[in-house]
Scaffold this active site. Structure first.
Site, PDB file in Angstrom:
ATOM      1  N   ASP A  52       0.820  -1.213   0.000  1.00 26.27           N
ATOM      2  CA  ASP A  52       0.000   0.000   0.000  1.00 26.27           C
ATOM      3  C   ASP A  52       0.859   1.271   0.000  1.00 26.27           C
ATOM      4  O   ASP A  52       2.026   1.248   0.393  1.00 26.27           O
ATOM      5  CB  ASP A  52      -0.859   0.048   1.274  1.00 26.27           C
ATOM      6  N   HIS A 103      -5.883   3.021  -3.878  1.00 22.14           N
ATOM      7  CA  HIS A 103      -5.787   3.283  -2.421  1.00 22.14           C
ATOM      8  C   HIS A 103      -6.144   4.753  -2.153  1.00 22.14           C
ATOM      9  O   HIS A 103      -5.563   5.386  -1.285  1.00 22.14           O
ATOM     10  CB  HIS A 103      -4.362   2.963  -1.960  1.00 22.14           C
ATOM     11  N   HIS A 107      -4.905   9.199   0.268  1.00 18.47           N
ATOM     12  CA  HIS A 107      -5.004   8.361   1.473  1.00 18.47           C
ATOM     13  C   HIS A 107      -6.146   8.819   2.370  1.00 18.47           C
ATOM     14  O   HIS A 107      -6.027   8.933   3.592  1.00 18.47           O
ATOM     15  CB  HIS A 107      -3.685   8.365   2.258  1.00 18.47           C
ATOM     16  N   HIS A 194       3.991  -2.125   3.052  1.00 18.15           N
ATOM     17  CA  HIS A 194       4.042  -0.768   2.494  1.00 18.15           C
ATOM     18  C   HIS A 194       5.370  -0.569   1.765  1.00 18.15           C
ATOM     19  O   HIS A 194       6.426  -0.642   2.415  1.00 18.15           O
ATOM     20  CB  HIS A 194       3.881   0.269   3.616  1.00 18.15           C
TER      21      HIS A 194
HETATM   22 NI    NI Z   1      -2.436   3.136   3.434  1.00 22.11          NI
END
Ligand code: NI
Length: 227
Positions: A52, A103, A107, A194
């Site tokens: 992500d 995503h 954010h 991530h």
């Molecule tokens: Ni995130």
């Protein structure tokens, strides 16, 4: 003539069955289009790595290099504003067979008052990605996991959460991140990481090496959710 053909087919089938039996009996998974389908990875268990918040100009590239070396496909849930900054990363992901999901643009966390704004962020991010890949974006990982089912129909998008979260963003202890994932690994697990930290890249590649050795096959999330 008919008899010969039939006979030929019978012989062919029995050879295939014999080969399948030699390889591994549970590997015979059924008949497809008249042929015996043999699962060559009979012992493999599917698992998915997801990343992500990227793309990141440096760490995403390192990660893509390592995944390519290992022949592994992952899923990247990217932020629209990062895609605009580093479009070449998205092009590379797409060329190398990774799955690209949404995503949001910045954010954004969905809450009671910002549904429309959230939806616009998803649409904007889809457009930014689709302009680069030419492919429809179907998967979304909502930041913080907050989601509203109505978007699934409205946007024809499917939310993807996770089953293993090693909290890689709050630790640079590679061994600890790897351990957390390998301890919890199981068939059809979805791992959340991530791609914006050096430690994550190192850990993710070690996770691939360790789990491949245990017979896991890394796939994109669509293969876990719909196969
Ligand atoms: Ni995130």
């Amino acid at each position: 003539m008919v008899y010969a053909m039939k006979k030929g087919r019978l012989i062919k089938t029995s050879i295939l069955l014999a080969v399948a039996a030699l390889l591994c009996v549970p590997g015979v998974i059924g008949y497809k289009n008249g042929a015996v389908a043999v699962n060559s990875m009979a012992d493999s268990k599917k698992i998915a790595l997801t990343f992500d918040d990227g793309p990141h100009p440096y760490y995403t590239e390192q990660l893509l290099d390592g995944l390519k070396e290992r022949g592994v496909h992952a899923t990247f849930f990217v932020m629209g504003k990062h895609v605009e900054l580093y479009p070449e990363m998205i092009e590379r992901m797409n060329e190398e067979g990774h799955l690209i999901g949404n995503h949001t643009y910045s954010h954004m966390q969905l809450n009671k008052g910002n549904g429309e704004e959230f939806k616009q962020e998803l649409i904007r991010t889809n457009e930014v990605i689709e302009n680069l890949t030419g492919q429809e974006v179907q998967y979304v990982r909502p930041p913080y996991g907050t989601w509203d089912k109505k978007f699934e129909k409205e946007l024809n998008m499917f939310p993807v959460l996770w089953t293993i979260d090693p909290l890689d963003w709050c630790s640079d202890n590679v061994a600890c991140i790897v351990q957390k994932v390998t301890d919890k690994a199981q068939e059809n697990a979805i791992i959340l990481m991530h791609d914006e930290y050096k430690s994550t890249v190192t850990a993710a590649l070690q996770i691939v090496d360790a789990l491949q050795e245990q017979g896991y096959e890394f796939v994109t999330v669509d293969e876990i959710l719909f196969d």
